[in-house]
Design a protein around this motif. Structure first.
Motif, PDB file in Angstrom:
ATOM      1  N   CYS A   1     -16.379 -12.792 -36.465  1.00 44.94           N
ATOM      2  CA  CYS A   1     -15.349 -13.661 -35.880  1.00 44.94           C
ATOM      3  C   CYS A   1     -13.949 -13.205 -36.319  1.00 44.94           C
ATOM      4  CB  CYS A   1     -15.512 -15.099 -36.361  1.00 44.94           C
ATOM      5  SG  CYS A   1     -17.164 -15.762 -36.337  1.00 44.94           S
ATOM      6  N   LYS A   2     -12.996 -13.242 -35.382  1.00 52.53           N
ATOM      7  CA  LYS A   2     -11.612 -12.911 -35.753  1.00 52.53           C
ATOM      8  C   LYS A   2     -11.070 -13.958 -36.726  1.00 52.53           C
ATOM      9  CE  LYS A   2      -9.037  -9.813 -32.799  1.00 52.53           C
ATOM     10  NZ  LYS A   2      -9.308  -8.740 -33.721  1.00 52.53           N
ATOM     11  N   GLU A   3     -11.257 -15.223 -36.359  1.00 52.93           N
ATOM     12  CA  GLU A   3     -10.857 -16.289 -37.289  1.00 52.93           C
ATOM     13  C   GLU A   3     -12.119 -16.747 -38.001  1.00 52.93           C
ATOM     14  OE1 GLU A   3      -8.666 -19.175 -35.054  1.00 52.93           O
ATOM     15  OE2 GLU A   3      -7.399 -17.587 -34.240  1.00 52.93           O
ATOM     16  N   ALA A   4     -12.591 -15.928 -38.915  1.00 51.42           N
ATOM     17  CA  ALA A   4     -13.905 -16.142 -39.522  1.00 51.42           C
ATOM     18  C   ALA A   4     -13.866 -17.243 -40.569  1.00 51.42           C
ATOM     19  CB  ALA A   4     -14.393 -14.846 -40.149  1.00 51.42           C
ATOM     20  N   PRO A   5     -14.597 -18.333 -40.314  1.00 49.12           N
ATOM     21  CA  PRO A   5     -14.600 -19.419 -41.307  1.00 49.12           C
ATOM     22  C   PRO A   5     -15.164 -18.991 -42.647  1.00 49.12           C
ATOM     23  CG  PRO A   5     -16.131 -19.884 -39.488  1.00 49.12           C
ATOM     24  CD  PRO A   5     -15.387 -18.653 -39.120  1.00 49.12           C
ATOM     25  N   CYS A   6     -16.155 -18.078 -42.639  1.00 47.58           N
ATOM     26  CA  CYS A   6     -16.746 -17.645 -43.917  1.00 47.58           C
ATOM     27  C   CYS A   6     -15.713 -16.924 -44.773  1.00 47.58           C
ATOM     28  CB  CYS A   6     -17.966 -16.755 -43.657  1.00 47.58           C
ATOM     29  SG  CYS A   6     -17.591 -15.292 -42.672  1.00 47.58           S
ATOM     30  N   VAL A   7     -14.811 -16.191 -44.124  1.00 53.74           N
ATOM     31  CA  VAL A   7     -13.752 -15.486 -44.867  1.00 53.74           C
ATOM     32  C   VAL A   7     -12.768 -16.505 -45.442  1.00 53.74           C
ATOM     33  CG1 VAL A   7     -11.784 -13.899 -44.617  1.00 53.74           C
ATOM     34  CG2 VAL A   7     -13.966 -13.358 -43.521  1.00 53.74           C
ATOM     35  N   SER A   8     -12.416 -17.517 -44.630  1.00 54.22           N
ATOM     36  CA  SER A   8     -11.437 -18.518 -45.098  1.00 54.22           C
ATOM     37  C   SER A   8     -11.924 -19.284 -46.309  1.00 54.22           C
ATOM     38  CB  SER A   8     -11.112 -19.553 -44.022  1.00 54.22           C
ATOM     39  OG  SER A   8     -11.022 -18.973 -42.801  1.00 54.22           O
ATOM     40  N   VAL A   9     -13.238 -19.580 -46.348  1.00 54.79           N
ATOM     41  CA  VAL A   9     -13.697 -20.451 -47.438  1.00 54.79           C
ATOM     42  C   VAL A   9     -14.108 -19.708 -48.703  1.00 54.79           C
ATOM     43  CG1 VAL A   9     -14.485 -22.284 -45.883  1.00 54.79           C
ATOM     44  CG2 VAL A   9     -16.107 -20.544 -46.643  1.00 54.79           C
ATOM     45  N   CYS A  10     -14.319 -18.410 -48.620  1.00 58.72           N
ATOM     46  CA  CYS A  10     -14.824 -17.689 -49.801  1.00 58.72           C
ATOM     47  C   CYS A  10     -13.776 -17.717 -50.925  1.00 58.72           C
ATOM     48  CB  CYS A  10     -15.170 -16.242 -49.435  1.00 58.72           C
ATOM     49  SG  CYS A  10     -15.766 -15.325 -50.879  1.00 58.72           S
TER      50      CYS A  10
ATOM     51  N   ILE B   1     -16.121 -12.109 -49.223  1.00 58.95           N
ATOM     52  CA  ILE B   1     -16.207 -11.852 -47.779  1.00 58.95           C
ATOM     53  C   ILE B   1     -14.767 -11.713 -47.311  1.00 58.95           C
ATOM     54  CG2 ILE B   1     -16.897 -12.773 -45.533  1.00 58.95           C
ATOM     55  CD1 ILE B   1     -19.301 -13.941 -46.702  1.00 58.95           C
ATOM     56  N   TYR B   2     -14.480 -10.586 -46.688  1.00 62.29           N
ATOM     57  CA  TYR B   2     -13.082 -10.298 -46.346  1.00 62.29           C
ATOM     58  C   TYR B   2     -13.002  -9.524 -45.029  1.00 62.29           C
ATOM     59  CZ  TYR B   2     -14.333  -5.719 -48.221  1.00 62.29           C
ATOM     60  OH  TYR B   2     -14.954  -4.509 -48.434  1.00 62.29           O
TER      61      TYR B   2
ATOM     62  N   ASN C   1     -19.868  -7.327 -55.584  1.00 63.40           N
ATOM     63  CA  ASN C   1     -19.322  -7.399 -56.943  1.00 63.40           C
ATOM     64  C   ASN C   1     -18.418  -8.614 -57.144  1.00 63.40           C
ATOM     65  OD1 ASN C   1     -20.569  -5.019 -57.757  1.00 63.40           O
ATOM     66  ND2 ASN C   1     -18.991  -3.844 -56.678  1.00 63.40           N
ATOM     67  N   ARG C   2     -17.861  -9.128 -56.050  1.00 61.15           N
ATOM     68  CA  ARG C   2     -16.958 -10.282 -56.162  1.00 61.15           C
ATOM     69  C   ARG C   2     -17.689 -11.606 -55.919  1.00 61.15           C
ATOM     70  NH1 ARG C   2     -11.493  -8.639 -55.931  1.00 61.15           N
ATOM     71  NH2 ARG C   2     -10.975 -10.827 -55.681  1.00 61.15           N
ATOM     72  N   CYS C   3     -18.907 -11.517 -55.411  1.00 62.37           N
ATOM     73  CA  CYS C   3     -19.633 -12.724 -55.002  1.00 62.37           C
ATOM     74  C   CYS C   3     -20.166 -13.481 -56.218  1.00 62.37           C
ATOM     75  CB  CYS C   3     -20.774 -12.327 -54.074  1.00 62.37           C
ATOM     76  SG  CYS C   3     -21.753 -13.720 -53.503  1.00 62.37           S
ATOM     77  N   VAL C   4     -19.937 -14.802 -56.229  1.00 63.95           N
ATOM     78  CA  VAL C   4     -20.424 -15.626 -57.339  1.00 63.95           C
ATOM     79  C   VAL C   4     -21.570 -16.542 -56.875  1.00 63.95           C
ATOM     80  CG1 VAL C   4     -18.303 -15.590 -58.690  1.00 63.95           C
ATOM     81  CG2 VAL C   4     -18.584 -17.323 -56.898  1.00 63.95           C
ATOM     82  N   ASP C   5     -22.135 -16.241 -55.694  1.00 61.35           N
ATOM     83  CA  ASP C   5     -23.282 -17.000 -55.177  1.00 61.35           C
ATOM     84  C   ASP C   5     -23.041 -18.504 -55.093  1.00 61.35           C
ATOM     85  OD1 ASP C   5     -25.145 -15.181 -54.323  1.00 61.35           O
ATOM     86  OD2 ASP C   5     -25.951 -14.830 -56.330  1.00 61.35           O
ATOM     87  N   CYS C   6     -21.849 -18.880 -54.626  1.00 61.92           N
ATOM     88  CA  CYS C   6     -21.589 -20.319 -54.482  1.00 61.92           C
ATOM     89  C   CYS C   6     -22.150 -20.841 -53.153  1.00 61.92           C
ATOM     90  CB  CYS C   6     -20.095 -20.607 -54.554  1.00 61.92           C
ATOM     91  SG  CYS C   6     -19.163 -19.891 -53.189  1.00 61.92           S
ATOM     92  N   TRP C   7     -22.467 -19.924 -52.208  1.00 56.95           N
ATOM     93  CA  TRP C   7     -23.112 -20.223 -50.922  1.00 56.95           C
ATOM     94  C   TRP C   7     -22.225 -21.007 -49.948  1.00 56.95           C
ATOM     95  CZ3 TRP C   7     -26.972 -22.493 -54.708  1.00 56.95           C
ATOM     96  CH2 TRP C   7     -27.673 -21.474 -55.355  1.00 56.95           C
ATOM     97  N   ILE C   8     -20.954 -21.162 -50.273  1.00 52.93           N
ATOM     98  CA  ILE C   8     -20.084 -21.925 -49.355  1.00 52.93           C
ATOM     99  C   ILE C   8     -20.049 -21.261 -47.975  1.00 52.93           C
ATOM    100  CG2 ILE C   8     -17.692 -22.634 -48.908  1.00 52.93           C
ATOM    101  CD1 ILE C   8     -17.341 -22.943 -51.903  1.00 52.93           C
ATOM    102  N   CYS C   9     -20.098 -19.923 -47.980  1.00 52.85           N
ATOM    103  CA  CYS C   9     -20.003 -19.200 -46.705  1.00 52.85           C
ATOM    104  C   CYS C   9     -21.096 -19.623 -45.719  1.00 52.85           C
ATOM    105  CB  CYS C   9     -20.056 -17.694 -46.946  1.00 52.85           C
ATOM    106  SG  CYS C   9     -21.392 -17.182 -48.037  1.00 52.85           S
ATOM    107  N   SER C  10     -22.310 -19.883 -46.231  1.00 54.67           N
ATOM    108  CA  SER C  10     -23.396 -20.208 -45.300  1.00 54.67           C
ATOM    109  C   SER C  10     -23.246 -21.583 -44.679  1.00 54.67           C
ATOM    110  CB  SER C  10     -24.761 -20.079 -45.969  1.00 54.67           C
ATOM    111  OG  SER C  10     -24.693 -20.314 -47.323  1.00 54.67           O
ATOM    112  N   THR C  11     -22.454 -22.434 -45.278  1.00 55.55           N
ATOM    113  CA  THR C  11     -22.320 -23.777 -44.705  1.00 55.55           C
ATOM    114  C   THR C  11     -21.345 -23.798 -43.527  1.00 55.55           C
ATOM    115  OG1 THR C  11     -20.505 -24.395 -46.160  1.00 55.55           O
ATOM    116  CG2 THR C  11     -22.708 -24.849 -46.961  1.00 55.55           C
ATOM    117  N   VAL C  12     -20.604 -22.731 -43.333  1.00 59.84           N
ATOM    118  CA  VAL C  12     -19.585 -22.771 -42.282  1.00 59.84           C
ATOM    119  C   VAL C  12     -19.825 -21.783 -41.147  1.00 59.84           C
ATOM    120  CG1 VAL C  12     -17.783 -23.645 -43.820  1.00 59.84           C
ATOM    121  CG2 VAL C  12     -18.078 -21.177 -43.557  1.00 59.84           C
ATOM    122  N   CYS C  13     -20.840 -20.931 -41.282  1.00 57.55           N
ATOM    123  CA  CYS C  13     -21.073 -19.949 -40.205  1.00 57.55           C
ATOM    124  C   CYS C  13     -21.355 -20.679 -38.901  1.00 57.55           C
ATOM    125  CB  CYS C  13     -22.223 -19.009 -40.547  1.00 57.55           C
ATOM    126  SG  CYS C  13     -22.578 -17.874 -39.187  1.00 57.55           S
TER     127      CYS C  13
END
Ligand code: SF4
Ligand code: SF4
Length: 169
Positions: free
Chosen positions: A64-73, A78-79, A92-104
């Protein structure tokens, strides 16, 4: 805007979506000729095993151009590139908070619920693997430009993939 939506509870793991996607992105657009093409046509959807559930689920990213997963990470794991043309993932930057999966936007409410019920790690890990593989190969789901209906949606015998407005699911 219509998009591809994933209804995991209906998937029986037949991989028809993967084949249809590869053929739709081949030179010949024909299954028999596509098999011999070089380079081999690449699919934009992957059946990913989710061991916690004992099933495989179709996963695809449209970058997505306006990717919600990028905005919430929170850690920018995710960039996007400068033109927002591709989403990438830096483990290497991921802390496994899983926020990204809630917004896809491609995951239906039921998929979100499955994630919440304990399959977070395996499910989103596979989503991020798909994102990484696609970014590496420079390919992404383009909703089968030029077709009324994405090929994977047309091929799915159980309607595990649908093409609709997200708010209609
Ligand atoms: S993971 Fe989902 S929200 Fe993020 S870019 Fe891909 S399709 Fe969009
Ligand atoms: S075509 Fe449908 S049922 Fe078959 S693997 Fe893909 S999503 Fe699942």
């Amino acid at each position: 805007m219509k998009d591809l939506m994933i209804r995991p509870e209906r998937c029986m793991g037949c991989r028809s979506c993967e084949t249809a996607c590869a053929v739709a992105h081949s030179e010949s657009k024909s299954l028999f000729s596509a098999i011999g093409e070089k380079p081999a046509p690449k699919k934009r959807i992957n059946l990913e095993p989710v061991p916690d559930l004992g099933v495989s689920l179709p996963i695809t990213c449209r970058h997505c151009k306006e990717a919600p997963c990028v905005s919430v990470c929170p850690t920018k794991a995710i960039y996007q590139d400068e033109n927002a043309s591709m989403v990438s993932y830096d483990p290497n930057r991921c802390v496994d908070c899983w926020i990204c999966s809630t917004v896809c936007s491609r995951f239906t409410p039921l998929y979100h619920m499955i994630l919440v019920m304990g399959c977070w790690t395996s499910s989103m890990n596979h989503n991020r693997k798909v994102i990484s593989r696609q970014a590496e190969a420079g390919i992404k789901c383009d909703l089968c430009e030029g077709r009324d209906m994405p090929a994977c949606v047309e091929a799915c015998p159980t309607h595990a993939l649908i093409f609709t407005e997200a708010n209609e699911v």
